[in-house]
Design an enzyme around this catalytic site. Structure first.
Site, PDB file in Angstrom:
ATOM      1  N   GLU A 137      23.105  58.220  17.368  1.00 57.24           N
ATOM      2  CA  GLU A 137      23.582  57.472  16.198  1.00 57.24           C
ATOM      3  C   GLU A 137      23.356  58.331  14.972  1.00 57.24           C
ATOM      4  O   GLU A 137      22.229  58.808  14.793  1.00 57.24           O
ATOM      5  CB  GLU A 137      22.835  56.148  16.074  1.00 57.24           C
ATOM      6  CG  GLU A 137      23.223  55.198  17.172  1.00 57.24           C
ATOM      7  CD  GLU A 137      22.638  53.799  17.011  1.00 57.24           C
ATOM      8  OE1 GLU A 137      22.031  53.516  15.954  1.00 57.24           O
ATOM      9  OE2 GLU A 137      22.784  53.006  17.932  1.00 57.24           O
ATOM     10  N   HIS A 166      26.047  50.170  14.394  1.00 53.77           N
ATOM     11  CA  HIS A 166      24.745  49.501  14.500  1.00 53.77           C
ATOM     12  C   HIS A 166      24.546  48.472  13.372  1.00 53.77           C
ATOM     13  O   HIS A 166      23.605  48.582  12.568  1.00 53.77           O
ATOM     14  CB  HIS A 166      23.613  50.537  14.504  1.00 53.77           C
ATOM     15  CG  HIS A 166      22.349  50.033  15.146  1.00 53.77           C
ATOM     16  ND1 HIS A 166      21.475  50.834  15.840  1.00 53.77           N
ATOM     17  CD2 HIS A 166      21.792  48.787  15.187  1.00 53.77           C
ATOM     18  CE1 HIS A 166      20.458  50.127  16.279  1.00 53.77           C
ATOM     19  NE2 HIS A 166      20.631  48.871  15.888  1.00 53.77           N
ATOM     20  N   ARG A 224      20.223  49.165  22.513  1.00 50.67           N
ATOM     21  CA  ARG A 224      20.055  50.576  22.165  1.00 50.67           C
ATOM     22  C   ARG A 224      21.039  51.377  23.005  1.00 50.67           C
ATOM     23  O   ARG A 224      21.232  51.072  24.203  1.00 50.67           O
ATOM     24  CB  ARG A 224      18.618  51.053  22.452  1.00 50.67           C
ATOM     25  CG  ARG A 224      17.570  50.534  21.492  1.00 50.67           C
ATOM     26  CD  ARG A 224      17.714  51.099  20.084  1.00 50.67           C
ATOM     27  NE  ARG A 224      16.686  50.625  19.172  1.00 50.67           N
ATOM     28  CZ  ARG A 224      16.814  49.568  18.350  1.00 50.67           C
ATOM     29  NH1 ARG A 224      17.936  48.878  18.327  1.00 50.67           N
ATOM     30  NH2 ARG A 224      15.839  49.235  17.533  1.00 50.67           N
TER      31      ARG A 224
HETATM   32  C1  DGY Z   1      16.538  46.192  15.477  1.00 53.94           C
HETATM   33  O1  DGY Z   1      15.956  45.550  14.593  1.00 53.94           O
HETATM   34  O2  DGY Z   1      15.956  46.710  16.424  1.00 53.94           O
HETATM   35  C2  DGY Z   1      18.003  46.281  15.372  1.00 53.94           C
HETATM   36  O3  DGY Z   1      18.551  47.185  16.255  1.00 53.94           O
HETATM   37  C3  DGY Z   1      18.414  46.593  13.934  1.00 53.94           C
HETATM   38  O4  DGY Z   1      19.691  46.083  13.768  1.00 53.94           O
END
Ligand code: DGY
Length: 306
Positions: A253, A272, A224
């Protein structure tokens, strides 16, 4: 959608962008289950807007920092996520970013496209090997372990890691060593972040941590964006305090198109896409739907969050 529609009435937010806060609060009224994306903040206000019949929140993601799990627990609402099925896809992106930054692919591709490729240059676009180097895995969970396995098995890298618990199985399989974050940052050539976002991990990597890293080191983030203090990282990359960074996640984002990180040749940013393979996304959809159906029927979720 097919799976859900066969069992319940489905109210779908249409369109490519997440619902506005108002649309979200309006849209959940009367729902028994909410299937959320990581871009939807599902907090107490949303739960209360839905009403007391709300039984389950199913996140279409393994990470669930967008959900107030405590508020859900207090209201007796089950929360589920989609673990395992995106582990390989995300670990592949972590490795791809590490390689792309180490071999200066952003600069090289840009220069090739822009007429700066004049000849085969003995000293042109020189980067770093990964083979035999050291990877530091911050957070040796599923995706961290899969990333370490790739780099240890494929590039014979030594593995250092941080984790809340010792991982004897990983130590044995990968000859890995549990260390402090400071030691990892000082010694690793690739630092790959795999911790969930919590109050404890927000800005885990800031100016002090970046200072500990080697000038030749590369920072990779597929977890993240908020794990990194992005201002500090921008400065460190600008000053070439570290060699480069590969980011699949940012704050916010999407990262605005005029953000200075995009202009730095030693920083690769992806939108992402860690889990963006057909297999992973289909399996995430299946799991998210199965969590909803179980929750609506009042059964234990197949994939509850911890
Ligand atoms: C998640 O599933 O947490 C991922 O970041 C999505 O790609």
């Amino acid at each position: 959608m097919e799976k859900l529609a066969a069992h319940c009435e489905v109210r779908l937010h249409e369109g490519p962008l997440p619902p506005t806060r108002e649309a979200l609060l309006r849209g959940v009224v009367g729902c028994t289950g909410i299937l959320s994306l990581l871009s939807d903040r599902i907090d107490a206000e949303v739960m209360d807007a839905a009403g007391p019949q709300l039984k389950v929140i199913s996140n279409f993601a393994v990470g669930y920092n967008n959900i107030d799990v405590m508020a859900a627990r207090q209201r007796g609402i089950a929360v589920g996520n989609t673990p395992d099925v995106l582990t390989d896809a995300t670990a592949d992106i972590a490795v791809a970013l590490a390689l792309a930054v180490a071999r200066r692919m952003k600069e090289a591709a840009h220069d090739a496209r822009n007429g700066k490729w004049m000849t085969w240059e003995p000293l042109g676009w020189i980067g770093h090997d990964l083979h035999g180097k050291t990877v530091g895995i911050v957070g040796m969970g599923r995706i961290g372990t899969a990333t370490a396995k790739r780099l240890h098995g494929g590039w014979q890298m030594s593995v250092l890691y941080t984790s809340r618990r010792a991982k004897p199985e990983v130590d044995r399989q990968l000859d890995a060593q549990l260390v402090t974050l400071d030691k990892l940052l000082e010694q690793a050539d690739i630092v790959s972040l795999h911790v969930p976002l919590t109050e404890q991990t927000r800005h885990l990597i800031g100016a002090n941590e970046l200072e500990l890293m080697k000038p030749s080191a590369i920072l990779v983030n597929t977890s993240r964006g908020e794990i990194i203090d992005q201002e500090a990282l921008t400065e460190a990359l600008r000053e070439k305090q570290i060699f480069g960074a590969g980011l699949d996640v940012t704050t916010p984002e999407p990262l605005p198109a005029d953000h200075p990180l995009y202009d730095l040749p030693n920083c690769i940013i992806l939108p992402h896409i860690g889990s963006a393979t057909q297999r992973a996304r289909n399996a995430m959809a299946e799991r998210a739907a199965e969590n909803i159906l179980a929750g609506i029927e009042g059964k234990p979720l197949p994939w509850p969050v911890d």
